[in-house]
Scaffold this motif. Structure first.
Motif, PDB file in Angstrom:
ATOM      1  N   LEU A 196       0.826  -1.200   0.000  1.00 34.03           N
ATOM      2  CA  LEU A 196       0.000   0.000   0.000  1.00 34.03           C
ATOM      3  C   LEU A 196       0.863   1.254   0.000  1.00 34.03           C
ATOM      4  CD1 LEU A 196      -3.002   0.024  -0.129  1.00 34.03           C
ATOM      5  CD2 LEU A 196      -3.109   0.165   2.355  1.00 34.03           C
ATOM      6  N   LEU A 197       1.942   1.189   0.752  1.00 37.71           N
ATOM      7  CA  LEU A 197       2.848   2.332   0.842  1.00 37.71           C
ATOM      8  C   LEU A 197       3.447   2.639  -0.527  1.00 37.71           C
ATOM      9  CD1 LEU A 197       3.938   4.050   3.283  1.00 37.71           C
ATOM     10  CD2 LEU A 197       6.035   2.711   3.035  1.00 37.71           C
ATOM     11  N   PHE A 198       4.014   1.626  -1.150  1.00 40.70           N
ATOM     12  CA  PHE A 198       4.609   1.808  -2.478  1.00 40.70           C
ATOM     13  C   PHE A 198       3.570   2.351  -3.463  1.00 40.70           C
ATOM     14  CE2 PHE A 198       8.487  -0.195  -1.430  1.00 40.70           C
ATOM     15  CZ  PHE A 198       9.314  -0.126  -2.529  1.00 40.70           C
ATOM     16  N   PHE A 199       2.423   1.692  -3.456  1.00 34.27           N
ATOM     17  CA  PHE A 199       1.406   2.026  -4.444  1.00 34.27           C
ATOM     18  C   PHE A 199       0.881   3.449  -4.240  1.00 34.27           C
ATOM     19  CE2 PHE A 199      -2.618   1.257  -6.798  1.00 34.27           C
ATOM     20  CZ  PHE A 199      -2.064   0.708  -7.939  1.00 34.27           C
ATOM     21  N   SER A 200       0.735   3.850  -2.979  1.00 43.08           N
ATOM     22  CA  SER A 200       0.254   5.203  -2.722  1.00 43.08           C
ATOM     23  C   SER A 200       1.258   6.235  -3.182  1.00 43.08           C
ATOM     24  CB  SER A 200      -0.010   5.393  -1.224  1.00 43.08           C
ATOM     25  OG  SER A 200      -0.884   4.397  -0.777  1.00 43.08           O
ATOM     26  N   VAL A 201       2.512   6.025  -2.823  1.00 44.03           N
ATOM     27  CA  VAL A 201       3.536   7.018  -3.129  1.00 44.03           C
ATOM     28  C   VAL A 201       3.724   7.179  -4.634  1.00 44.03           C
ATOM     29  CG1 VAL A 201       6.013   7.510  -2.989  1.00 44.03           C
ATOM     30  CG2 VAL A 201       4.757   6.758  -0.960  1.00 44.03           C
ATOM     31  N   TYR A 202       3.716   6.060  -5.360  1.00 44.06           N
ATOM     32  CA  TYR A 202       4.065   6.131  -6.789  1.00 44.06           C
ATOM     33  C   TYR A 202       2.857   6.178  -7.723  1.00 44.06           C
ATOM     34  CZ  TYR A 202       9.133   5.571  -6.623  1.00 44.06           C
ATOM     35  OH  TYR A 202      10.471   5.767  -6.464  1.00 44.06           O
ATOM     36  N   VAL A 203       1.668   5.809  -7.245  1.00 43.07           N
ATOM     37  CA  VAL A 203       0.532   5.772  -8.158  1.00 43.07           C
ATOM     38  C   VAL A 203      -0.614   6.662  -7.691  1.00 43.07           C
ATOM     39  CG1 VAL A 203      -1.148   4.299  -9.357  1.00 43.07           C
ATOM     40  CG2 VAL A 203       1.150   3.430  -8.888  1.00 43.07           C
ATOM     41  N   ILE A 204      -1.093   6.448  -6.470  1.00 43.55           N
ATOM     42  CA  ILE A 204      -2.295   7.162  -6.039  1.00 43.55           C
ATOM     43  C   ILE A 204      -2.030   8.653  -5.852  1.00 43.55           C
ATOM     44  CG2 ILE A 204      -4.114   7.275  -4.295  1.00 43.55           C
ATOM     45  CD1 ILE A 204      -4.118   4.730  -6.012  1.00 43.55           C
ATOM     46  N   VAL A 205      -1.019   8.981  -5.069  1.00 37.01           N
ATOM     47  CA  VAL A 205      -0.728  10.395  -4.815  1.00 37.01           C
ATOM     48  C   VAL A 205      -0.381  11.145  -6.106  1.00 37.01           C
ATOM     49  CG1 VAL A 205       0.776  12.001  -3.579  1.00 37.01           C
ATOM     50  CG2 VAL A 205      -0.096   9.973  -2.412  1.00 37.01           C
ATOM     51  N   PRO A 206       0.483  10.595  -6.987  1.00 40.14           N
ATOM     52  CA  PRO A 206       0.785  11.315  -8.238  1.00 40.14           C
ATOM     53  C   PRO A 206      -0.434  11.660  -9.082  1.00 40.14           C
ATOM     54  CG  PRO A 206       2.407   9.617  -7.900  1.00 40.14           C
ATOM     55  CD  PRO A 206       1.376   9.442  -6.820  1.00 40.14           C
TER      56      PRO A 206
END
Lengths: 282, 313
Positions: free
Chosen positions: B33-43
């Motif tokens: 979730l951390l990886f995905f949020s930082v690189y996909v959701i937040v961008p």
């Protein structure tokens, strides 16, 4: 079986089919066969206009040898390996855990998180491009292999989670329930009960992700720019600039760049297709 | 993980077990979730924000951004930008023509769904274009189309036609690129249908055969309904593939000939944001947002179907 099995049809149609098969295949692969043909010709054939005739001499070995010795190609290939392999390992490891969490436990927000992974996996790359490039620059990872790897792991986790979660869903729940009754801790259930059963899914995902990442071009040009870090998909452009109009070498270079995922596919065909067609059958 | 280190005591077992079952999923989710949020959701949200700014991507020496808030100006500029409309129109052409991969794939799958010697190898070889990177597919087709030595003109010459410079002519270039894209995409659809055909219920086929159904009628009324899951996935991956088209355009024409005549939104965004003539991050992000919103229609549809399937189970 549909269409009617060939063995049950007329003799003429059987013969037609048997001849049609290789003809259709040659036509289908024609563009590729053309490039293979180019790659064994000497450079002189292109200057004399002998594009499609018999090669005036067989230069296959010399051309491929030059690809490996006269350019940055080995370095690009190595970069591709060093980008692809860690990405596969990372994305598979993360998604085994997320897939387990979403496939086994019932908790509030489960479906929402799952859908977030699925949706994220479909977004156009361009909506991520500026912020991800910026983030990579800020971390000092622009034009490094690790910068590319981190992004790929994160992005592939979306697809891998979809895959793993559905796979775990289909496993018999009784196994997990039985282990819980025995008092096995959740982490041990994951490690000793579920993970061994996930081997086919891991194999399928690993070959798929290998191919996806090896073939990535967009992120390679966005996040890297030098031969120190560029994978072969991006490097081939510089390679072609170096050998401009030397079609025998450019052809050989393209074939070299294409071989690893093709070899992976033929070696792991069963897993590859199982992964790709997940959901194509109910 | 620390969980394994927890001592197991018999009496306290039930409450702890419950607590463990409540916490465990979040611990398993955390890294992903951390990886995905930082690189996909937040961008995604950041891109929306950047699209309201005029920004060349640079920071001042003190670390602050040089971005200037311009509100909806980027979107207004897009409205008056002919290259944007060209790209959007090309996107529509891609979307429509790319769908030909579905009937094409079905056709090849039906052709190959036999049990003769060597058929496995034939299936693999037909599928093979999908495994090659689009960069190589692009190069291969660029040479295939080449006006001086390309095989296509060689073949046209045999029947007294040509030569045509497919990629050099604004009328044909986009279609030439789409044809190159259809090659691997058709292979993909083919493999989906081959798997689907494998699972078609033979008894239904036999029953229909006894009722006198055959050929196209059998295909339409008996086989295709059973192939619906395969068709659905083929549709999803083809639409996504069409909207993501970037590699082939970049390799084969670099958006040309002329001004962006073969460009699509994905390519135009990249070219605007990272072009040699200066970075226009805000403008590029506005294009990305439009592309994202188009894609969102399909994503929403896909999620809606998944949601229904989940609830149905």
């Amino acid at each position: 079986m549909f269409p009617t099995p060939i063995a049950k049809t007329s003799r003429t149609w059987q013969l037609t089919y048997q001849t049609l098969l290789p003809v259709a295949m040659v036509l289908w692969l024609l563009p590729l066969l053309a490039v293979m043909w180019f790659s064994i010709k000497p450079g002189a054939d292109f200057t004399t206009g002998n594009y499609w005739g018999r090669p005036s001499s067989f230069e296959g070995f010399a051309n491929y040898f030059l690809v490996f010795t006269g350019s940055d190609m080995p370095r690009y290939l190595w970069n591709s390996v060093m980008i692809t392999v860690p990405t596969v390992a990372g994305a598979v490891a993360l998604s085994c855990m997320t897939g387990f969490a979403l496939g086994v436990y019932r908790f509030k927000g489960n479906l929402l998180i799952f859908f977030m992974f699925v949706a994220g996996n479909f977004v156009p790359f361009q909506i991520l491009m500026v912020p991800v490039r910026d983030l990579t620059l800020d971390m000092g990872l622009y034009d490094t292999r690790i910068g590319l790897v981190l992004f790929h792991i994160a992005f592939q986790t979306g697809f891998c989670t979809l895959f793993m979660r559905n796979f775990i869903r289909a496993l018999p729940r009784e196994l997990i329930e039985a282990a819980r009754v025995e008092g096995v801790s959740e982490w041990r259930i994951f490690w000793y009960v579920v993970l061994p059963l996930m081997r086919p899914a891991i194999a399928a995902l690993a070959v798929l992700i290998f191919t996806f990442i090896w073939n990535d071009y967009f992120w390679a040009v966005v996040l890297t720019q030098s031969p120190e870090s560029q994978p072969v998909t991006a490097g081939i452009t510089s390679f072609n600039a170096q050998y401009r109009a030397m079609y025998h070498l450019m052809s050989a270079g393209s074939i070299v760049a294409a071989i690893p995922p093709v070899a992976m596919f033929f070696a792991m065909q069963k897993h590859f297709i199982a992964g790709l067609t997940l959901g194509a059958v109910k | 993980m620390t969980m394994t280190a927890m001592p197991e005591t018999e009496i306290a077992a039930p409450p702890r077990r419950f607590r463990q079952q409540a916490i465990a999923p979040w611990l398993f989710l955390l890294p992903g979730l951390l990886f995905f949020s930082v690189y996909v959701i937040v961008p995604i949200f950041q891109s929306f924000q950047i699209s309201f700014y005029d920004w060349n991507g640079l920071d001042r020496p003190d670390g602050t951004s040089t971005a200037v808030y311009v509100g909806l100006e980027n979107y207004r500029d897009l409205w008056d930008d002919p290259d944007f409309w060209t790209s959007l129109r090309n996107n529509a052409i891609w979307l429509v023509l790319y769908l030909l991969a579905i009937p094409g794939g079905l056709f090849i799958a039906l052709f190959l769904n036999q049990t003769v010697t060597g058929i496995r190898l034939y299936k693999s070889l037909f599928f093979f274009p999908f495994v090659i990177s689009q960069v190589v597919v692009g190069l291969v087709f660029t040479w295939f189309y080449d006006p001086t030595f390309g095989m296509i003109n060689e073949l046209l010459g045999l029947v007294g036609l040509g030569p045509v410079n497919i990629l050099g002519d604004t009328r044909y270039a986009t279609y030439g690129i789409i044809a190159a894209g259809l090659w691997p995409q058709t292979a993909y659809c083919m493999i989906l249908y081959l798997t689907g055909l494998n699972a078609v219920d033979p008894e239904q086929i036999e029953a229909a055969r006894l009722d006198g159904a055959k050929g196209p009628k059998m295909l339409w009324y008996v086989v295709l309904p059973q192939l619906r899951p395969a068709t659905f996935i083929a549709f999803v991956v083809t639409v996504i593939g069409a909207l993501r088209s970037f590699d082939l355009i970049s390799i084969m024409t670099d958006g040309g000939p002329g001004f962006y005549s073969t460009s699509v939104l994905a390519f135009y965004m990249w070219d605007v944001a990272l072009s040699e003539f200066g970075f226009r991050m805000g403008y590029g992000s506005a294009i990305a947002v439009i592309l994202f919103l188009i894609m969102l229609i399909y994503i929403a549809g896909f999620l809606w179907k998944m949601y229904r399937d989940e609830k149905g189970v």
